[in-house]
Design an enzyme around this catalytic site. Structure first.
Site, PDB file in Angstrom:
ATOM      1  CE  LYS A  50       1.991  -7.875   8.407  1.00 30.85           C
ATOM      2  NZ  LYS A  50       3.063  -8.379   7.524  1.00 30.85           N
ATOM      3  NE  ARG A 103       9.598  -7.106   3.712  1.00 32.68           N
ATOM      4  CZ  ARG A 103       8.319  -7.435   3.915  1.00 32.68           C
ATOM      5  NH1 ARG A 103       7.353  -6.598   3.601  1.00 32.68           N
ATOM      6  NH2 ARG A 103       8.005  -8.593   4.440  1.00 32.68           N
ATOM      7  CG  HIS A 141       7.259 -12.344   3.242  1.00 34.88           C
ATOM      8  ND1 HIS A 141       6.121 -13.033   3.605  1.00 34.88           N
ATOM      9  CD2 HIS A 141       6.842 -11.105   2.873  1.00 34.88           C
ATOM     10  CE1 HIS A 141       5.068 -12.235   3.452  1.00 34.88           C
ATOM     11  NE2 HIS A 141       5.478 -11.068   3.008  1.00 34.88           N
ATOM     12  NE  ARG A 158       5.944 -15.431   7.718  1.00 39.51           N
ATOM     13  CZ  ARG A 158       6.837 -15.912   6.862  1.00 39.51           C
ATOM     14  NH1 ARG A 158       7.627 -16.907   7.212  1.00 39.51           N
ATOM     15  NH2 ARG A 158       6.944 -15.408   5.656  1.00 39.51           N
ATOM     16  CE1 TYR A 185     -14.875  22.156   3.076  1.00 39.14           C
ATOM     17  CE2 TYR A 185     -14.739  19.799   3.449  1.00 39.14           C
ATOM     18  CZ  TYR A 185     -14.773  21.096   3.939  1.00 39.14           C
ATOM     19  OH  TYR A 185     -14.711  21.306   5.294  1.00 39.14           O
ATOM     20  CB  CYS A 206     -15.888  16.282   4.712  1.00 40.16           C
ATOM     21  SG  CYS A 206     -17.123  16.948   3.577  1.00 40.16           S
ATOM     22  CG  MET A 207     -10.995  15.358   8.945  1.00 35.92           C
ATOM     23  SD  MET A 207     -10.252  16.639   9.950  1.00 35.92           S
ATOM     24  CE  MET A 207      -9.012  17.279   8.844  1.00 35.92           C
ATOM     25  CG  ASP A 208     -14.350  15.347  10.888  1.00 40.80           C
ATOM     26  OD1 ASP A 208     -13.430  14.591  11.244  1.00 40.80           O
ATOM     27  OD2 ASP A 208     -14.211  16.581  10.734  1.00 40.80           O
TER      28      ASP A 208
HETATM   29  C1  LIG Z   1       2.690  -9.505   6.862  1.00 41.91           C
HETATM   30  C2  LIG Z   1       3.507 -10.730   6.732  1.00 41.91           C
HETATM   31  C3  LIG Z   1       2.893 -11.980   6.632  1.00 41.91           C
HETATM   32  C4  LIG Z   1       1.409 -12.158   6.475  1.00 41.91           C
HETATM   33  O1  LIG Z   1       1.044 -11.869   5.159  1.00 41.91           O
HETATM   34  P1  LIG Z   1      -0.454 -12.144   4.655  1.00 41.91           P
HETATM   35  O2  LIG Z   1      -0.416 -11.894   3.206  1.00 41.91           O
HETATM   36  O3  LIG Z   1      -1.326 -11.177   5.375  1.00 41.91           O
HETATM   37  O4  LIG Z   1      -0.742 -13.542   5.040  1.00 41.91           O
HETATM   38  C5  LIG Z   1       3.706 -13.101   6.640  1.00 41.91           C
HETATM   39  N1  LIG Z   1       5.048 -12.977   6.721  1.00 41.91           N
HETATM   40  C6  LIG Z   1       5.678 -11.796   6.791  1.00 41.91           C
HETATM   41  C7  LIG Z   1       7.158 -11.736   6.857  1.00 41.91           C
HETATM   42  C8  LIG Z   1       4.931 -10.621   6.776  1.00 41.91           C
HETATM   43  O5  LIG Z   1       5.550  -9.443   6.819  1.00 41.91           O
END
Ligand SMILES: *Cc1c(COP(=O)(O)O)cnc(C)c1O
Length: 388
Positions: free
Chosen positions: A39, A143, A173, A230, A275, A322-324
């Protein structure tokens, strides 16, 4: 290095990602599949090139993204393995997801009904398949996800009874798997496992892919592996927190961030820098200007706090970022000259400046920093030590 990347570039070492993956594989029990969480454009590393190197690895089940658009981007690039969208998906995306084998996480009754409608419409045009879904269960994040109670069980039953849907997976999760004391994670895992057992008893069927382990659990809570894990942050060689055991899964950071000195000047004592004049020199000072700023995702909170590496030495940031652009002190690095390489994250000589350390110095989070390196920063990929 390409000249157009001289200002700043992120070097992404795909070999490091493959190395991390092999060590993840070694850490989980035999037969457990891995989903690569890519992601947020692969936590800022680039989702497509990372997915491409994983397409032929058999223990990788597929990929997880946060949004449907991230999944579509992978399909547009020719990525074939299953993709699971971990967050809520809005109905406009369902038809394309169905066409492209992208699995939504489901937890609202209206999602089930809407998905069914889409499948029915396709079936009227000759489609014979089902929509694979993964049910999200909330065991402690509050969540997304149904709670593992009677309503949750009836939700799962409804999903399983719909001929248009295929309940391929169910997941939860952990909120606290990255802590030294895993009491909470163990408790939550048990709540999830008990719920799965109840579902199994009530339906007489096991949902094929049960999953709950994130990176921290892969490291410290192997018993939570279930059918699939995951893997997110550890894929990139970064740590979920500073409380996990660092000797259990060997990791190499995949990203380093580089720039070049564009200007050097000597200024006298009592010269304000940047700045607000928040830094004033207290001696004759040699200052280098680095052409990177918070518009690249380099944290402004590193003002007067952070440092970069030049010729293997630390060069402290002077004044505000700064920004850049920002300025660093190179009085103690007399060999530094305009055009020389600057390391903002990564190794330079014997010094290493990690994403974790940058996170600590800027009062940010390593995950956040990686995601914040934005599209103004070109990514350059290396595989087998060769630029690709
Ligand atoms: C982002 C996410 C993960 C991965 O988490 P890490 O800590 O980066 O391994 C696994 N499951 C769900 C639902 C997530 O949102």
């Amino acid at each position: 290095m390409l000249e157009e990347c001289s200002r700043v570039y992120a070097r992404i070492d795909l070999d490091a990602i493959l190395y991390n993956l092999e060590n993840i594989k070694k850490a989980v029990p035999e037969g457990v599949k891995v989903t690569a969480v890519i992601k947020a454009d692969g936590y800022g590393h680039g989702a497509v090139p990372i997915a491409k190197i994983m397409e032929d690895i058999d223990y990788i089940w597929g990929y997880a993204t946060a949004t449907a658009e991230e999944a579509f981007e992978l399909r547009d690039a020719g990525i074939k393995k299953p993709i699971l969208v971990l967050g809520y998906t809005f109905p406009y995306a369902y038809s394309r997801m169905l066409d492209e084998g992208i699995r939504p996480a489901v937890f609202r009754v209206d999602m089930l009904d809407e998905l069914c409608e889409r499948v029915k419409k396709k079936r009227a045009n000759g489609f014979t398949g089902k929509m694979p879904v993964h049910i999200a269960v909330d065991t402690g994040m509050s969540r997304i996800g149904v709670r593992p109670d009677d309503f949750g069980a009836s939700f799962v039953e409804k999903a399983m009874s719909m001929d248009e849907l295929e309940v391929e997976g169910i997941f939860t999760h952990f909120a606290r798997a990255d802590e030294a004391d895993l009491t909470n994670a163990h408790e939550r895992e048990k709540v999830f496992a008990d719920f799965l057992e109840r579902l199994c008893k009530e339906s007489g069927k096991k949902i094929p892919i049960c999953h709950c382990a994130n990176s921290a659990s892969i490291i410290d809570f192997g018993q939570a592996s279930m059918d699939m894990v995951r893997a997110g942050i550890i894929l990139y060689g970064l740590w979920p927190s500073d409380e996990v055991a660092r000797d259990r899964v060997l990791l190499k950071p995949a990203l380093s961030l580089h720039s070049h000195i564009v200007y050097i000047k000597d200024v006298p004592e009592n010269t304000p820098v940047s700045y607000g004049g928040t830094f004033v020199t207290d001696r004759l000072t040699r200052i280098a200007t680095i052409p990177v700023g918070y518009a690249d995702g380099y944290p402004r909170s590193l003002s007067n706090k952070g440092y970069v590496l030049i010729h293997g030495a630390k060069a402290p940031i002077l004044g505000r970022v700064c920004m850049d652009q920002f300025m660093v002190d190179i009085t103690h690095i007399p060999e530094a000259k305009e055009g020389d390489e600057v390391t903002l994250i990564g190794r330079n000589g014997d010094e290493v400046l990690s994403m974790e350390e940058l996170g600590d110095m800027s009062h940010r989070f390593n995950y956040e920093l990686a995601c914040d390196i934005n599209k103004r920063v070109p990514r350059i990929y290396f595989n087998d030590g060769q630029r690709i």
